[in-house]
Design a protein around this motif. Sequence first.
Motif, mmCIF file in Angstrom:
data_model
loop_
_atom_site.group_PDB
_atom_site.id
_atom_site.type_symbol
_atom_site.label_atom_id
_atom_site.label_comp_id
_atom_site.label_asym_id
_atom_site.label_seq_id
_atom_site.Cartn_x
_atom_site.Cartn_y
_atom_site.Cartn_z
ATOM 1 N N UNK A 1 -7.920 6.405 -40.933
ATOM 2 C CA UNK A 1 -7.540 5.729 -42.170
ATOM 3 C C UNK A 1 -8.743 5.043 -42.821
ATOM 4 N N UNK A 2 -9.600 4.441 -41.995
ATOM 5 C CA UNK A 2 -10.805 3.805 -42.538
ATOM 6 C C UNK A 2 -11.712 4.851 -43.169
ATOM 7 N N UNK B 1 -16.338 -5.342 -55.235
ATOM 8 C CA UNK B 1 -15.169 -5.748 -54.450
ATOM 9 C C UNK B 1 -14.697 -4.617 -53.542
ATOM 10 N N UNK B 2 -14.652 -3.405 -54.059
ATOM 11 C CA UNK B 2 -14.221 -2.271 -53.245
ATOM 12 C C UNK B 2 -15.225 -1.982 -52.133
ATOM 13 N N UNK B 3 -16.501 -2.040 -52.441
ATOM 14 C CA UNK B 3 -17.519 -1.772 -51.427
ATOM 15 C C UNK B 3 -17.527 -2.854 -50.353
ATOM 16 N N UNK B 4 -17.351 -4.101 -50.763
ATOM 17 C CA UNK B 4 -17.319 -5.193 -49.792
ATOM 18 C C UNK B 4 -16.165 -5.018 -48.815
ATOM 19 N N UNK B 5 -15.025 -4.593 -49.313
ATOM 20 C CA UNK B 5 -13.858 -4.399 -48.455
ATOM 21 C C UNK B 5 -14.054 -3.240 -47.486
ATOM 22 N N UNK B 6 -14.458 -2.082 -47.992
ATOM 23 C CA UNK B 6 -14.527 -0.906 -47.126
ATOM 24 C C UNK B 6 -15.717 -0.957 -46.174
ATOM 25 N N UNK B 7 -16.833 -1.525 -46.613
ATOM 26 C CA UNK B 7 -17.993 -1.606 -45.726
ATOM 27 C C UNK B 7 -17.751 -2.582 -44.583
ATOM 28 N N UNK B 8 -17.002 -3.639 -44.823
ATOM 29 C CA UNK B 8 -16.650 -4.542 -43.736
ATOM 30 C C UNK B 8 -15.729 -3.863 -42.733
ATOM 31 N N UNK B 9 -14.790 -3.082 -43.213
ATOM 32 C CA UNK B 9 -13.899 -2.345 -42.305
ATOM 33 C C UNK B 9 -14.673 -1.281 -41.528
ATOM 34 N N UNK B 10 -15.625 -0.656 -42.192
ATOM 35 C CA UNK B 10 -16.449 0.338 -41.516
ATOM 36 C C UNK B 10 -17.280 -0.312 -40.420
ATOM 37 N N UNK B 11 -17.816 -1.498 -40.693
ATOM 38 C CA UNK B 11 -18.591 -2.211 -39.686
ATOM 39 C C UNK B 11 -17.715 -2.613 -38.507
ATOM 40 N N UNK B 12 -16.501 -3.072 -38.776
ATOM 41 C CA UNK B 12 -15.578 -3.419 -37.698
ATOM 42 C C UNK B 12 -15.218 -2.201 -36.859
ATOM 43 N N UNK C 1 -6.669 2.030 -32.532
ATOM 44 C CA UNK C 1 -5.435 2.726 -32.863
ATOM 45 C C UNK C 1 -4.278 2.029 -32.166
ATOM 46 N N UNK C 2 -3.245 1.677 -32.917
ATOM 47 C CA UNK C 2 -2.112 0.965 -32.341
ATOM 48 C C UNK C 2 -1.305 1.826 -31.393
ATOM 49 N N UNK C 3 -1.421 3.146 -31.485
ATOM 50 C CA UNK C 3 -0.640 4.041 -30.637
ATOM 51 C C UNK C 3 -1.376 4.446 -29.380
ATOM 52 N N UNK C 4 -2.596 3.966 -29.202
ATOM 53 C CA UNK C 4 -3.374 4.377 -28.049
ATOM 54 C C UNK C 4 -3.025 3.525 -26.852
ATOM 55 N N UNK C 5 -3.548 3.912 -25.686
ATOM 56 C CA UNK C 5 -3.313 3.221 -24.434
ATOM 57 C C UNK C 5 -3.943 1.842 -24.479
#
Length: 373
Positions: A195-196, A239-250, A258-262
């Motif tokens: 998703x990211x 604003x869009x770059x700040x949001x997605x780049x932070x998620x990419x770094x995380x 993944x919430x469905x993983x072990x």
Amino acid sequence: MARDNGISTDYTISYPIALTIISFLAIAMYNVVELTLAIFTTFKRRHGLYFYSLLVATWGIIPYCIGFFFKFYNITSSNILYITLIAVGWPCMITGQSLVLYSRLHLIARTVVGERWVLGMIIFDAIICHFPILVLLYGANSNNPTPFISPYSIYEKVQVTIFFIQECIISGIYVWKTVILMRSEVNIRGRASRMVMTHLIWVNLIIIALDITLLAIEYAGYYDIQTTYKAAVYSVKLKMEFSILNRLLDLFHGRIHDSSSDPRSRSHNTAELGTVRKSVHKTSTTATGTGNSLGNSAYARMGDTRSVMSFKDMEVVKTTEITVERSERVLAEVGSPSEGDGHSMAESSTKAQGIERRESASSSEIQIVKHGF
């Protein structure tokens, strides 16, 4: 080529244009306030190219908007004041935004040569675009603007086109590298990671679409609309770059799982892409002697299987862990009954003592790795 309205000082603003301009400037300034709060509440360590380029690009919008507000609404008669504000904010806003994208390019590109090439392109475009256009900007708003209006109108379109190509190249690299990573990680990374990656692709496509609209307004000859619309566009892109780049770094630091993983696999942030544990099972036959019975067995035991995620250099590490245990047990140690022995066979067997010895387990791990670990 349509004549650009608002290049020189002889500009009279109409009511509809005034409302449009003030709307774009208001959107840009609101986004600056929101971005500033987000920056200082998000960053724990306020250093590095990403932090400073984001801060410069955000705060560069402020003098840019104030300068054009003074110019188009005739707030002041000092041409030097608003031209200087524009000259300060313009390079910070445009080149700063490109540096924001460059500062996180290493997360997906992973090639130093490619990163340096992009940085060289940004610096080169800044030199050939900002300095000439600022000279022409001062000339077009001087006491003798006639010789500068036509060159400024032409070079304004040239520099907007160059920066459009630059943005397309950087955003194209993000899209291209992200698609490659998604294809190479089929059935490996979780749903949250995909998703990211998908979000990153869409953000860069939207950035390109916004740049196309900016380029269209510039070539249509609406200089007053284009310059103020540019401030709103760049604030939205930041604003869009700040949001997605932070998620990419995380994601690359292991803070997005993944919430469905072990759950056991989510407890590890970074390790090998895949850990494969295999077991080898052996059993030996039991030998029976005349005077005793000795049982030997050797078997391999598989440890806890854990699936660990990582994203380091796209290499797969296979680990084989074998635990071998060997045991010897004297099942029965009974002598043959003599002729004069009055004890029965059952009585003799109850006197047999079993001695069990267990050797310590030994394990070995063989890692088959690619070049680079």
